[in-house]
Design a protein around this motif. Structure first.
Motif, PDB file in Angstrom:
ATOM      1  N   GLY A 333      32.678  37.048  32.069  1.00 55.32           N
ATOM      2  CA  GLY A 333      33.432  37.597  33.193  1.00 55.32           C
ATOM      3  C   GLY A 333      34.633  36.753  33.549  1.00 55.32           C
ATOM      4  O   GLY A 333      35.696  37.282  33.875  1.00 55.32           O
ATOM      5  N   ALA A 334      34.487  35.423  33.469  1.00 57.43           N
ATOM      6  CA  ALA A 334      35.601  34.534  33.779  1.00 57.43           C
ATOM      7  C   ALA A 334      36.735  34.698  32.774  1.00 57.43           C
ATOM      8  O   ALA A 334      37.915  34.739  33.144  1.00 57.43           O
ATOM      9  N   LEU A 388      45.128  44.166  41.414  1.00 56.47           N
ATOM     10  CA  LEU A 388      44.820  42.843  41.962  1.00 56.47           C
ATOM     11  C   LEU A 388      43.734  42.926  43.028  1.00 56.47           C
ATOM     12  O   LEU A 388      42.852  42.059  43.097  1.00 56.47           O
ATOM     13  N   ALA A 389      43.795  43.977  43.846  1.00 58.92           N
ATOM     14  CA  ALA A 389      42.821  44.133  44.928  1.00 58.92           C
ATOM     15  C   ALA A 389      41.449  44.542  44.420  1.00 58.92           C
ATOM     16  O   ALA A 389      40.469  44.504  45.180  1.00 58.92           O
ATOM     17  N   GLY A 390      41.348  44.953  43.155  1.00 58.20           N
ATOM     18  CA  GLY A 390      40.049  45.321  42.605  1.00 58.20           C
ATOM     19  C   GLY A 390      39.606  46.719  42.947  1.00 58.20           C
ATOM     20  O   GLY A 390      38.409  46.991  43.091  1.00 58.20           O
ATOM     21  N   ILE A 391      40.575  47.638  43.062  1.00 56.95           N
ATOM     22  CA  ILE A 391      40.236  49.027  43.354  1.00 56.95           C
ATOM     23  C   ILE A 391      39.783  49.717  42.066  1.00 56.95           C
ATOM     24  O   ILE A 391      40.428  49.578  41.028  1.00 56.95           O
ATOM     25  N   PRO A 392      38.661  50.458  42.102  1.00 61.59           N
ATOM     26  CA  PRO A 392      38.233  51.182  40.891  1.00 61.59           C
ATOM     27  C   PRO A 392      39.301  52.193  40.474  1.00 61.59           C
ATOM     28  O   PRO A 392      39.957  52.775  41.336  1.00 61.59           O
ATOM     29  N   PHE A 397      38.789  45.494  39.272  1.00 59.54           N
ATOM     30  CA  PHE A 397      37.450  45.922  39.709  1.00 59.54           C
ATOM     31  C   PHE A 397      36.411  45.585  38.652  1.00 59.54           C
ATOM     32  O   PHE A 397      35.328  45.069  38.960  1.00 59.54           O
ATOM     33  N   ILE A 398      36.732  45.853  37.388  1.00 62.07           N
ATOM     34  CA  ILE A 398      35.788  45.588  36.295  1.00 62.07           C
ATOM     35  C   ILE A 398      35.483  44.093  36.214  1.00 62.07           C
ATOM     36  O   ILE A 398      34.317  43.692  36.080  1.00 62.07           O
ATOM     37  N   GLY A 399      36.535  43.258  36.285  1.00 61.54           N
ATOM     38  CA  GLY A 399      36.324  41.811  36.210  1.00 61.54           C
ATOM     39  C   GLY A 399      35.507  41.284  37.365  1.00 61.54           C
ATOM     40  O   GLY A 399      34.614  40.438  37.174  1.00 61.54           O
ATOM     41  N   LYS A 400      35.791  41.773  38.576  1.00 63.32           N
ATOM     42  CA  LYS A 400      35.048  41.299  39.740  1.00 63.32           C
ATOM     43  C   LYS A 400      33.598  41.748  39.693  1.00 63.32           C
ATOM     44  O   LYS A 400      32.686  40.978  40.035  1.00 63.32           O
ATOM     45  N   VAL A 401      33.365  42.979  39.266  1.00 65.82           N
ATOM     46  CA  VAL A 401      31.985  43.454  39.150  1.00 65.82           C
ATOM     47  C   VAL A 401      31.212  42.609  38.141  1.00 65.82           C
ATOM     48  O   VAL A 401      30.044  42.240  38.376  1.00 65.82           O
ATOM     49  N   ALA A 402      31.853  42.285  37.020  1.00 67.15           N
ATOM     50  CA  ALA A 402      31.196  41.448  36.011  1.00 67.15           C
ATOM     51  C   ALA A 402      30.814  40.089  36.584  1.00 67.15           C
ATOM     52  O   ALA A 402      29.706  39.585  36.357  1.00 67.15           O
ATOM     53  N   THR A 423      33.367  39.089  47.572  1.00 68.13           N
ATOM     54  CA  THR A 423      33.522  40.432  48.142  1.00 68.13           C
ATOM     55  C   THR A 423      34.498  40.419  49.306  1.00 68.13           C
ATOM     56  O   THR A 423      35.379  41.284  49.411  1.00 68.13           O
ATOM     57  N   VAL A 424      34.353  39.435  50.191  1.00 71.62           N
ATOM     58  CA  VAL A 424      35.275  39.313  51.326  1.00 71.62           C
ATOM     59  C   VAL A 424      36.707  39.078  50.836  1.00 71.62           C
ATOM     60  O   VAL A 424      37.663  39.680  51.340  1.00 71.62           O
ATOM     61  N   THR A 425      36.857  38.215  49.848  1.00 74.25           N
ATOM     62  CA  THR A 425      38.188  37.928  49.311  1.00 74.25           C
ATOM     63  C   THR A 425      38.817  39.178  48.726  1.00 74.25           C
ATOM     64  O   THR A 425      40.023  39.424  48.898  1.00 74.25           O
ATOM     65  N   SER A 426      38.033  40.003  48.053  1.00 74.47           N
ATOM     66  CA  SER A 426      38.560  41.233  47.476  1.00 74.47           C
ATOM     67  C   SER A 426      39.042  42.184  48.567  1.00 74.47           C
ATOM     68  O   SER A 426      40.119  42.791  48.458  1.00 74.47           O
TER      69      SER A 426
END
Length: 542
Positions: A333-334, A388-392, A397-402, A423-426
């Motif tokens: 994931g990293a 950048l915000a991780g919206i699906p 989003f994929i990287g953060k979920v991983a 999660t808060v940071t996202s």
């Protein structure tokens, strides 16, 4: 098939040699701008092709090494290509080529007589060589050399135009980088004193046989050095004051790549030299604080460049989080998130360059109405901003979920704290980019506190001594040079490709993480088959 080992060894030094040779040629041809541009773009295209071939071959056939000058390992300089270094080479080559295309377009459109372009191109190529050398380095001192090439080249690029703000930021950047380099040298000395070698593979086997306290101390010193370069909290305060003052192309490549070289060094040191995990809790805490402090700093900014610089710091925390988990899932994931963030952050800074080019400012107090003035610019900003915000379903989003899944699977209460922090940071990142969208693009410019002011011309962005005039007096408002817009769209498209082909790319990062977790693959590739097993049998004394 039989040609693969010879082919990959032939290709291995090219990411360093080609840009260095091109830098020398462009320096000689400094009075011929078209010739310089042709040589530079050709070198970067060759670098991208070579990087793609290296990724394909290493993913298919495994890790490969090259002994420079014919000296046998571990005495000579070793260049190592594995999936991690190949992925980093491919992503960095894409970014370096796109940013150079943007810079060439900007120079052609606005004129080059006010900037030392004859120095910019060879310096940029030297920066490229330094980045590639760091990714390929198989010994600790060669990694240091790569960092120093980066330092020398980045100082020149950071101070282009020699304005007061840029020189001040450049001096601050160099001072911090020199402190980091000094700490790195101390770490090298400690590592050599403890193990008697600088070859990473041999050092990995010998570190297992030294006391835990000594090993932890060496790792701690190296982590400080790499943490400064990667902008990990509390070693990140230098970045928001350094990057925003540089020209748009320079800021874009710095934001996208330079901190990731530090992250790469942390991954390599953590997985190969210090896999025991003595400092994992420290890394987790630093990752959490990096996320939160960075995003809170972004919320307080009114200039888009500074705001993005703080989000850059914040999202380094996700990468540190994945590394600190010390699991294959977290590491995969990293690596995916590093590639995603390089692309997206570069795209956003290039968009800011277009905003400055069109509106004369990057301050939210002056901007407004950009969506109506240029729907294309609005779209080019919106896609990487949501990414950048991780919206699906974007790659963010994929990287953060991983990473969050890896954190949930980790048997540690601290990992759950980082899951919550991530999660808060996202969510706060979404708030930050939404604020930029509503103020710069959606609201009317008449509603902006300083909406009637803008710089005289694009060249005024080089010389801050120009007086402000009415925005409406700009003759070129609403016009974006195609040679600047096309590379920006290209980087945004690559970010989308990371989404569309996420499954295939994650499969590569999974294999890369698996190989990183099994140190014997790296050690045996560098020092010979069976070396890792023999070293383990003798207590790491080989």
């Amino acid at each position: 098939m039989t040609l693969s080992p010879d082919l990959i060894r032939t290709l291995t030094p090219l990411p360093v040699l080609v840009p260095m040779l091109a830098a020398a040629i462009t320096l000689i041809g400094g009075r011929r701008p078209r010739f310089q541009r042709a040589v530079t773009m050709s070198a970067l295209v060759i670098g991208l092709v070579v990087a793609c071939l290296l990724l394909y071959l290493t993913d298919r056939d495994g890790i490969s090494t090259l002994q420079v000058g014919g000296w046998d390992s571990p005495i000579g300089i070793t260049l190592v290509v594995d999936q991690l270094s190949a992925v980093m080479l491919v992503v960095s080559s894409i970014v370096l080529l796109a940013v150079m295309g943007f810079a060439v377009g900007q120079g052609i459109h606005d004129g080059t007589e006010r900037q030392p372009v004859s120095i910019f191109l060879p310096t940029y190529l030297a920066l490229t060589a330094g980045i590639s050398n760091a990714f390929l380095a198989g010994d600790l001192f060669n990694l240091y050399v790569g960092f120093e090439v980066l330092l020398a080249a980045s100082f020149v690029l950071l101070t282009l135009g020699a304005s007061a703000d840029r020189v001040r930021a450049g001096v601050s950047y160099v001072m911090v980088s020199m402190v980091s380099s000094l700490i790195f040298l101390v770490g090298i000395a400690l590592a050599y004193g403890a193990t008697g070698t600088l070859n990473l593979a041999q050092m990995a086997t010998r570190l297992d046989g030294i006391p835990v306290g000594t090993r932890t101390a060496v790792f701690g010193v190296l982590l400080v050095a790499f943490g400064i370069k990667a902008a990990v909290f509390p070693l990140s305060t230098w970045l928001p004051d350094s990057y925003p003052t540089a020209p748009a192309p320079v800021t874009a490549v710095f934001a996208g790549l330079l901190t990731k070289v530090g992250v790469y060094a942390i991954i390599r040191a953590h997985t190969l030299l210090f896999p025991q995990g003595e400092l994992d809790n420290v890394l987790m805490i630093c990752g959490l604080l990096t996320m939160l402090v960075g995003i809170f700093g972004a919320i307080a900014q009114s200039d888009i460049k500074r705001l993005l610089s703080f989000t850059l710091v914040s999202h380094i925390g996700y990468m540190v989080f994945g590394i600190a988990l010390s699991t294959q899932q977290g590491l995969s994931g990293a690596i995916y998130y590093v590639a995603h963030h390089i692309i997206v952050q570069t795209a956003l800074f290039l968009v800011v360059g277009l905003i400055e080019r069109q509106a004369g400012s990057s301050s939210l107090r002056r901007l407004g109405g950009l969506a109506a003035a240029s729907p294309v610019l609005a779209l080019v900003f919106l896609v990487p901003a949501l990414n950048l915000a991780g919206i699906p379903p974007f790659s963010g989003f994929i990287g953060k979920v991983a990473l969050l899944q890896a954190g949930v699977a980790h048997p540690s209460a601290l990992s759950w704290v980082l899951v919550a922090g991530g999660t808060v940071t996202s969510l706060l990142t979404l708030y930050v980019v939404a604020r930029v969208w509503t103020k710069a693009f959606w609201r009317s410019r008449a509603d902006a506190p300083e909406g009637d002011l803008a710089d005289v011309s694009p060249s005024a962005l080089i010389d801050e001594s120009e007086e402000d005039i009415a925005f409406d007096d700009r003759a070129d408002v609403g016009r974006m040079p195609a040679l600047m817009l096309i590379p920006t769209i290209g980087v945004v498209a690559v970010g989308l490709a990371l989404t569309v082909f996420a499954g295939q790319f994650i499969a590569i990062t999974d294999r890369a993480a698996a190989d990183l977790r099994d140190r014997s693959i790296y050690i045996d590739a560098v020092l010979g088959p069976g070396y890792a097993e023999q070293a383990a049998a003798t207590g790491g004394t080989r």
